[in-house]
Design a protein around this motif. Sequence first.
Motif, PDB file in Angstrom:
ATOM      1  N   GLY A  39     -12.122 -50.058  -0.261  1.00 16.85           N
ATOM      2  CA  GLY A  39     -12.800 -49.912  -1.534  1.00 16.85           C
ATOM      3  C   GLY A  39     -13.435 -48.541  -1.664  1.00 16.85           C
ATOM      4  N   PRO A  40     -13.885 -48.190  -2.862  1.00 13.27           N
ATOM      5  CA  PRO A  40     -14.506 -46.889  -3.090  1.00 13.27           C
ATOM      6  C   PRO A  40     -15.706 -46.665  -2.175  1.00 13.27           C
ATOM      7  CG  PRO A  40     -14.108 -48.035  -5.161  1.00 13.27           C
ATOM      8  CD  PRO A  40     -13.826 -49.013  -4.083  1.00 13.27           C
ATOM      9  N   GLY A  41     -15.660 -45.585  -1.409  1.00 13.98           N
ATOM     10  CA  GLY A  41     -16.762 -45.253  -0.521  1.00 13.98           C
ATOM     11  C   GLY A  41     -16.909 -46.149   0.687  1.00 13.98           C
ATOM     12  N   LYS A  42     -15.881 -46.948   0.951  1.00 13.05           N
ATOM     13  CA  LYS A  42     -15.966 -47.891   2.073  1.00 13.05           C
ATOM     14  C   LYS A  42     -14.897 -47.581   3.115  1.00 13.05           C
ATOM     15  CE  LYS A  42     -17.658 -51.712  -0.796  1.00 13.05           C
ATOM     16  NZ  LYS A  42     -17.424 -53.124  -1.204  1.00 13.05           N
ATOM     17  N   THR A  57      -1.618 -67.587  10.690  1.00 12.59           N
ATOM     18  CA  THR A  57      -2.242 -66.602   9.807  1.00 12.59           C
ATOM     19  C   THR A  57      -3.694 -66.387  10.206  1.00 12.59           C
ATOM     20  OG1 THR A  57      -2.803 -68.335   8.216  1.00 12.59           O
ATOM     21  CG2 THR A  57      -0.756 -67.114   7.833  1.00 12.59           C
ATOM     22  N   ASN A  58      -4.245 -65.311   9.704  1.00  7.73           N
ATOM     23  CA  ASN A  58      -5.622 -64.945  10.008  1.00  7.73           C
ATOM     24  C   ASN A  58      -6.193 -64.278   8.767  1.00  7.73           C
ATOM     25  OD1 ASN A  58      -7.997 -64.252  11.257  1.00  7.73           O
ATOM     26  ND2 ASN A  58      -7.084 -63.001  12.868  1.00  7.73           N
ATOM     27  N   TYR A  59      -7.408 -64.655   8.383  1.00 11.09           N
ATOM     28  CA  TYR A  59      -8.017 -64.122   7.172  1.00 11.09           C
ATOM     29  C   TYR A  59      -9.433 -63.622   7.441  1.00 11.09           C
ATOM     30  CZ  TYR A  59      -4.299 -66.510   4.608  1.00 11.09           C
ATOM     31  OH  TYR A  59      -3.078 -66.934   4.133  1.00 11.09           O
ATOM     32  N   ALA A  60      -9.797 -62.582   6.734  1.00 18.44           N
ATOM     33  CA  ALA A  60     -11.197 -62.179   6.725  1.00 18.44           C
ATOM     34  C   ALA A  60     -12.010 -63.276   6.047  1.00 18.44           C
ATOM     35  CB  ALA A  60     -11.364 -60.866   5.963  1.00 18.44           C
ATOM     36  N   ASP A  61     -13.242 -63.466   6.492  1.00 17.51           N
ATOM     37  CA  ASP A  61     -14.080 -64.513   5.916  1.00 17.51           C
ATOM     38  C   ASP A  61     -14.252 -64.332   4.410  1.00 17.51           C
ATOM     39  OD1 ASP A  61     -16.371 -64.802   8.767  1.00 17.51           O
ATOM     40  OD2 ASP A  61     -14.404 -65.694   8.375  1.00 17.51           O
ATOM     41  N   SER A  62     -14.250 -63.092   3.970  1.00 20.36           N
ATOM     42  CA  SER A  62     -14.506 -62.806   2.561  1.00 20.36           C
ATOM     43  C   SER A  62     -13.387 -63.246   1.636  1.00 20.36           C
ATOM     44  CB  SER A  62     -14.750 -61.309   2.368  1.00 20.36           C
ATOM     45  OG  SER A  62     -13.636 -60.560   2.830  1.00 20.36           O
ATOM     46  N   VAL A  63     -12.205 -63.519   2.177  1.00 17.85           N
ATOM     47  CA  VAL A  63     -11.075 -63.896   1.321  1.00 17.85           C
ATOM     48  C   VAL A  63     -10.498 -65.273   1.656  1.00 17.85           C
ATOM     49  CG1 VAL A  63     -10.482 -61.461   1.015  1.00 17.85           C
ATOM     50  CG2 VAL A  63      -9.265 -62.832   2.738  1.00 17.85           C
ATOM     51  N   GLU A  88     -15.610 -57.185  -6.514  1.00 15.71           N
ATOM     52  CA  GLU A  88     -15.659 -56.595  -5.169  1.00 15.71           C
ATOM     53  C   GLU A  88     -14.312 -56.570  -4.465  1.00 15.71           C
ATOM     54  OE1 GLU A  88     -17.562 -59.067  -6.374  1.00 15.71           O
ATOM     55  OE2 GLU A  88     -17.961 -60.607  -4.847  1.00 15.71           O
ATOM     56  N   ASP A  89     -13.288 -57.149  -5.067  1.00 16.86           N
ATOM     57  CA  ASP A  89     -11.937 -57.059  -4.506  1.00 16.86           C
ATOM     58  C   ASP A  89     -11.241 -55.766  -4.911  1.00 16.86           C
ATOM     59  OD1 ASP A  89     -11.647 -60.555  -5.159  1.00 16.86           O
ATOM     60  OD2 ASP A  89     -11.975 -59.600  -3.211  1.00 16.86           O
ATOM     61  N   THR A  90     -11.869 -54.991  -5.761  1.00 17.73           N
ATOM     62  CA  THR A  90     -11.308 -53.708  -6.165  1.00 17.73           C
ATOM     63  C   THR A  90     -11.169 -52.796  -4.952  1.00 17.73           C
ATOM     64  OG1 THR A  90     -12.166 -53.806  -8.422  1.00 17.73           O
ATOM     65  CG2 THR A  90     -11.719 -51.614  -7.517  1.00 17.73           C
ATOM     66  N   ALA A  91      -9.942 -52.320  -4.726  1.00 14.13           N
ATOM     67  CA  ALA A  91      -9.674 -51.495  -3.544  1.00 14.13           C
ATOM     68  C   ALA A  91      -8.217 -51.040  -3.586  1.00 14.13           C
ATOM     69  CB  ALA A  91      -9.921 -52.285  -2.259  1.00 14.13           C
ATOM     70  N   VAL A  92      -7.906 -50.126  -2.694  1.00 17.59           N
ATOM     71  CA  VAL A  92      -6.512 -49.833  -2.401  1.00 17.59           C
ATOM     72  C   VAL A  92      -6.097 -50.772  -1.276  1.00 17.59           C
ATOM     73  CG1 VAL A  92      -4.843 -48.118  -1.608  1.00 17.59           C
ATOM     74  CG2 VAL A  92      -6.754 -47.421  -3.086  1.00 17.59           C
TER      75      VAL A  92
END
Length: 123
Positions: A39-42, A57-63, A88-92
């Motif tokens: 994400g921007p600045g992250k 499979t494996n996932y980050a807790d946030s998703v 907050e999902d905005t990112a490359v």
Amino acid sequence: VQLVESGGGLVQAGGSLRLSCAASGRTFSSNAMGWFRQGPGKEREFVAAISWSGGSTNYADSVKGQFTISRDNAKNTVYLQMNSLKLEDTAVYYCAATRGLRPTPHLYEYYYWGQGTQVTVSS
């Protein structure tokens, strides 16, 4: 060898997108694959990973419960279904391949990377 992501774009909060990652130049059917985002600045962070067979499979807790990773080895393609998107999902979003079989969350274990696809979630 190339990993090419597609499917990013602009979507309203609550919407869905499906990202694809097509591999060319070699097969990755014997490698675990993953998705990361920045994400921007992250810093770049782990999103999801899938074993070589797709059986693990494996996932980050946030998703967890929001995103689903899958693969089609016949097409040499990995997917990321993203539902109920939030600002907050905005990112490359980047696709990557490991040297191993298991769906690791560790960035340093990924050795092939795509160029990224932009996902922008608007309110």
